[in-house]
Motif scaffolding. Sequence first.
Motif, PDB file in Angstrom:
ATOM      1  N   VAL A 188     -34.162  -1.716  39.737  1.00 50.01           N
ATOM      2  CA  VAL A 188     -32.968  -2.527  39.474  1.00 50.01           C
ATOM      3  C   VAL A 188     -31.798  -2.006  40.313  1.00 50.01           C
ATOM      4  CG1 VAL A 188     -31.408  -3.404  37.708  1.00 50.01           C
ATOM      5  CG2 VAL A 188     -33.740  -2.805  37.103  1.00 50.01           C
ATOM      6  N   TYR A 189     -31.172  -2.934  41.035  1.00 50.91           N
ATOM      7  CA  TYR A 189     -29.970  -2.609  41.807  1.00 50.91           C
ATOM      8  C   TYR A 189     -28.888  -3.643  41.497  1.00 50.91           C
ATOM      9  CZ  TYR A 189     -32.952   0.420  44.663  1.00 50.91           C
ATOM     10  OH  TYR A 189     -33.820   1.398  45.085  1.00 50.91           O
ATOM     11  N   ALA A 190     -27.641  -3.254  41.632  1.00 52.29           N
ATOM     12  CA  ALA A 190     -26.530  -4.190  41.447  1.00 52.29           C
ATOM     13  C   ALA A 190     -26.380  -5.049  42.703  1.00 52.29           C
ATOM     14  CB  ALA A 190     -25.243  -3.428  41.177  1.00 52.29           C
ATOM     15  N   ARG A 191     -26.207  -6.344  42.521  1.00 53.91           N
ATOM     16  CA  ARG A 191     -25.986  -7.224  43.681  1.00 53.91           C
ATOM     17  C   ARG A 191     -24.629  -6.944  44.315  1.00 53.91           C
ATOM     18  NH1 ARG A 191     -29.354 -11.297  44.992  1.00 53.91           N
ATOM     19  NH2 ARG A 191     -30.940 -11.901  43.458  1.00 53.91           N
ATOM     20  N   LYS A 192     -23.654  -6.610  43.459  1.00 52.77           N
ATOM     21  CA  LYS A 192     -22.309  -6.327  43.953  1.00 52.77           C
ATOM     22  C   LYS A 192     -21.988  -4.858  43.750  1.00 52.77           C
ATOM     23  CE  LYS A 192     -20.577 -10.966  42.869  1.00 52.77           C
ATOM     24  NZ  LYS A 192     -19.627 -11.740  42.034  1.00 52.77           N
ATOM     25  N   THR A 193     -21.417  -4.255  44.752  1.00 53.54           N
ATOM     26  CA  THR A 193     -21.052  -2.844  44.668  1.00 53.54           C
ATOM     27  C   THR A 193     -20.052  -2.632  43.534  1.00 53.54           C
ATOM     28  OG1 THR A 193     -21.316  -2.692  47.060  1.00 53.54           O
ATOM     29  CG2 THR A 193     -20.147  -0.885  45.980  1.00 53.54           C
ATOM     30  N   GLY A 194     -20.271  -1.595  42.771  1.00 51.92           N
ATOM     31  CA  GLY A 194     -19.345  -1.259  41.687  1.00 51.92           C
ATOM     32  C   GLY A 194     -19.736  -1.826  40.339  1.00 51.92           C
ATOM     33  N   GLU A 195     -20.823  -2.623  40.293  1.00 52.68           N
ATOM     34  CA  GLU A 195     -21.230  -3.231  39.021  1.00 52.68           C
ATOM     35  C   GLU A 195     -22.404  -2.497  38.369  1.00 52.68           C
ATOM     36  OE1 GLU A 195     -21.907  -7.419  39.535  1.00 52.68           O
ATOM     37  OE2 GLU A 195     -19.764  -7.846  39.235  1.00 52.68           O
ATOM     38  N   GLU A 196     -22.724  -1.310  38.890  1.00 49.37           N
ATOM     39  CA  GLU A 196     -23.860  -0.559  38.360  1.00 49.37           C
ATOM     40  C   GLU A 196     -23.698  -0.263  36.869  1.00 49.37           C
ATOM     41  OE1 GLU A 196     -23.819  -0.048  42.710  1.00 49.37           O
ATOM     42  OE2 GLU A 196     -22.282   0.185  41.158  1.00 49.37           O
ATOM     43  N   SER A 198     -26.359 -14.250  32.047  1.00 45.85           N
ATOM     44  CA  SER A 198     -25.770 -15.210  31.105  1.00 45.85           C
ATOM     45  C   SER A 198     -24.977 -14.538  29.987  1.00 45.85           C
ATOM     46  CB  SER A 198     -26.869 -16.098  30.505  1.00 45.85           C
ATOM     47  OG  SER A 198     -27.795 -15.314  29.775  1.00 45.85           O
ATOM     48  N   LYS A 199     -25.444 -13.359  29.527  1.00 48.13           N
ATOM     49  CA  LYS A 199     -24.784 -12.715  28.386  1.00 48.13           C
ATOM     50  C   LYS A 199     -23.722 -11.709  28.797  1.00 48.13           C
ATOM     51  CE  LYS A 199     -28.359 -13.232  24.865  1.00 48.13           C
ATOM     52  NZ  LYS A 199     -29.030 -12.611  23.729  1.00 48.13           N
ATOM     53  N   PHE A 200     -23.907 -11.090  29.975  1.00 49.42           N
ATOM     54  CA  PHE A 200     -22.988 -10.018  30.357  1.00 49.42           C
ATOM     55  C   PHE A 200     -22.305 -10.264  31.694  1.00 49.42           C
ATOM     56  CE2 PHE A 200     -26.333  -8.239  27.645  1.00 49.42           C
ATOM     57  CZ  PHE A 200     -25.555  -7.783  26.594  1.00 49.42           C
ATOM     58  N   GLY A 201     -22.592 -11.409  32.313  1.00 47.27           N
ATOM     59  CA  GLY A 201     -21.879 -11.805  33.522  1.00 47.27           C
ATOM     60  C   GLY A 201     -22.085 -10.890  34.708  1.00 47.27           C
ATOM     61  N   VAL A 202     -23.265 -10.311  34.826  1.00 45.58           N
ATOM     62  CA  VAL A 202     -23.518  -9.403  35.944  1.00 45.58           C
ATOM     63  C   VAL A 202     -24.906  -9.692  36.509  1.00 45.58           C
ATOM     64  CG1 VAL A 202     -24.381  -7.605  34.388  1.00 45.58           C
ATOM     65  CG2 VAL A 202     -23.578  -6.982  36.651  1.00 45.58           C
ATOM     66  N   GLU A 203     -25.013  -9.712  37.832  1.00 44.03           N
ATOM     67  CA  GLU A 203     -26.286 -10.040  38.477  1.00 44.03           C
ATOM     68  C   GLU A 203     -26.940  -8.786  39.026  1.00 44.03           C
ATOM     69  OE1 GLU A 203     -26.752 -13.470  40.987  1.00 44.03           O
ATOM     70  OE2 GLU A 203     -24.790 -14.221  40.363  1.00 44.03           O
ATOM     71  N   ALA A 204     -28.235  -8.664  38.766  1.00 42.90           N
ATOM     72  CA  ALA A 204     -29.005  -7.524  39.258  1.00 42.90           C
ATOM     73  C   ALA A 204     -30.020  -7.991  40.285  1.00 42.90           C
ATOM     74  CB  ALA A 204     -29.717  -6.830  38.102  1.00 42.90           C
ATOM     75  N   LEU A 205     -30.347  -7.110  41.190  1.00 39.68           N
ATOM     76  CA  LEU A 205     -31.363  -7.370  42.196  1.00 39.68           C
ATOM     77  C   LEU A 205     -32.616  -6.589  41.810  1.00 39.68           C
ATOM     78  CD1 LEU A 205     -31.918  -8.657  45.011  1.00 39.68           C
ATOM     79  CD2 LEU A 205     -31.176  -6.482  46.009  1.00 39.68           C
TER      80      LEU A 205
END
Length: 693
Positions: A406-414, A461-468
């Motif tokens: 699992v990685y964050a799509r956007k930097t800083g959203e880890e 959908s629940k936490f508004g954050v996208e993971a790769l």
Amino acid sequence: MKEYQAENIRNIAVVGHGSEGKTTLVESMLYVSGAIDRQGRVEDGSTVTDFDAEETRRGISISAALAPLEWKGKKLNLVDVPGYFDFIGEMMGPLRVCEGAAIVVGSVSGVTVGAEKAWDNSTRYGVSKCFIINQMDREHADFQKVLGQLRDRFGTEVVPVLLPLGEGLNFKGVVNVLENKAYETSGKSCKEVPVPASMADEIHVAREEIMEAVAGTDEELMEKFFEEGELSDEEILRGLRIGVVEGSIVPVGCCAGGNGLGVAPLLDILAAYMPSPAGRKVEGVNPRNDEPEERVCKADEPFSAQVFKTIVDKFVGKMSLFKVCSGTLTAATPLYNANADKAEKAGNIFTLRGKEQIACERLVAGDIGALAKLQFTNTGHTLCDAGKPIRFDEIEFPAPSISMAVYARKTGEEDKIFSGLARLQEEDPTIRVSKDPDTTETLLSGQGEMHIEVVNKKLASKFGVEALLQDPRIAYRETIRKKVKAQGRHKKQSGGHGQFGDVWIEFEPIGDNVTEFEFVDKVVGGVVPRNFIPSVEKGLRENLVHGVLAGYPMFGLRATLYDGSYHPVDSSEMAFKTAARIAYKKGCAEASPVLLEPIYHVEVTIPDENMGDIIGDMNKRRGRIMGMDQVDGMQRVVAEVPQAEMFKYATDLRSMTQARGSFTMRFERYEEVPANIAQKIIENAKKDEDEDE
């Protein structure tokens, strides 16, 4: 919804294979009973129990959902359980708290793997069972064929209590064998009609089968049946209830949930013959001394309850679904979490119908309800009276079988991703989030590819954050195959003090593929001063993390420092660390370096007929078959397989065995990678290194 005592409650898990119409059937039962005014459709995303955004998008059930209804003086707590194997964990909680399981099978598809797994898990938890042959209005529906399959697979205790009036497009109702009455139904409409004369023989045979099964539940009934060949209606009904509770009788009904055909008589059967929780005993331990404790499902017993599911809602917060195992719960009841050793506050009590919250003043023993915002309580935990504490066994969930990085799509959203995954773990205990100590990747593990994909969608959908999500990296290692001697000489002059360090090191393989590194000091005569020898070892250890082939950590290496030289002014700890690094790179490059890969011990449990496919597949995965034996009527294949070949094995095994197979794996050791494969790994590693630069 009024309050019901335990003897009038029926807790029933609706289980079975995916796409057999379970959600539609539960929706129809809610509509026919008057619990809802309009029957929703799975295709429209409008059903009560498929309320999650991901469920409505995919058109399948993902989470178990509660659907209570009232029927002729009884309260039926139906739990709609997903049928897809990626969500098998959702079955465990409901089966732990329900006394009955309604196993739904299709009138066309018949006995499927999902029905077999539902049967096996229900038996494991000691849950009474019935079968519902659904979708009787479909073309090619065949009740007798499916009934025969059920008996062939599950035994003669399977007996029909409802027979269909017609099949396929002609299906219009059912005949209740026990009453010898026929009912034409449609939605809420249910009218009694004459029993067709053409069905007399079929009804007679079914009644004989029921009597024979009932006679087996009691010695007196058995004697009477053998002497007279007949039992009274009262004896049949009494014996049937006993047989269902004991598991020696499994009644079969039929219906078409989509149109509500036969649903009302089916509700009659569930309310009359599925067991109530009244008087049920639940064993546990006293958390303060670990002595055995027991609770009986009575309202006047000390309060106890077990949480069987957690729902994480971004508006309401955490909701805990539980069954009251004993006593009575009110807003004033003090709660003690026996697992966390913490006090909890009850607050508002409610029951859920899908996502709808129905307020309750109190819940009595045997009933199912929900509490919001419990601070320390998770799935499987026991809530009880602090003065009479008890802790029930926690619910066992299946271990994950597939992992993704699992990685964050956007930097800083880890941090957002990991906190969201932690919340989703509360909701779904079959998820596991861990850090791989070798690759430092965060791994999300679950039951299958769809399961992990759904978790990722819920993050968004629940936490508004996208993971790769990516395939995890393999923790390859490097080692050497021969002994070499190498000099590391570091000399640098720069104005003032210079830098000087000179070492001779012998590198050799340890040979056991277990010991990572061994440093040997064989310096004599002070050619390398004692105070610099730790620097040599430190320099080597710091560089072991980067091998000379593809940058993977070096493994199984012995380094012997046996000679060198120094300068009284220019030598320093840093100079000798640098000299050690030079010797390491030069020496290991000349010592026939090779790549190592992790090998896993794998045990695959499969039906006999899949043995050939599994062994052939293992050979394709570079696996070595170590043995075969029989376990509980299944074949177990033991093999050693490279980890690199096992990432999607859960999906492939499910496909090869129609989901009847299962497997476990654990790390065994490291082994050399074949040359052709190693070359590709080295090339890819160098390519990645160039891209990073």
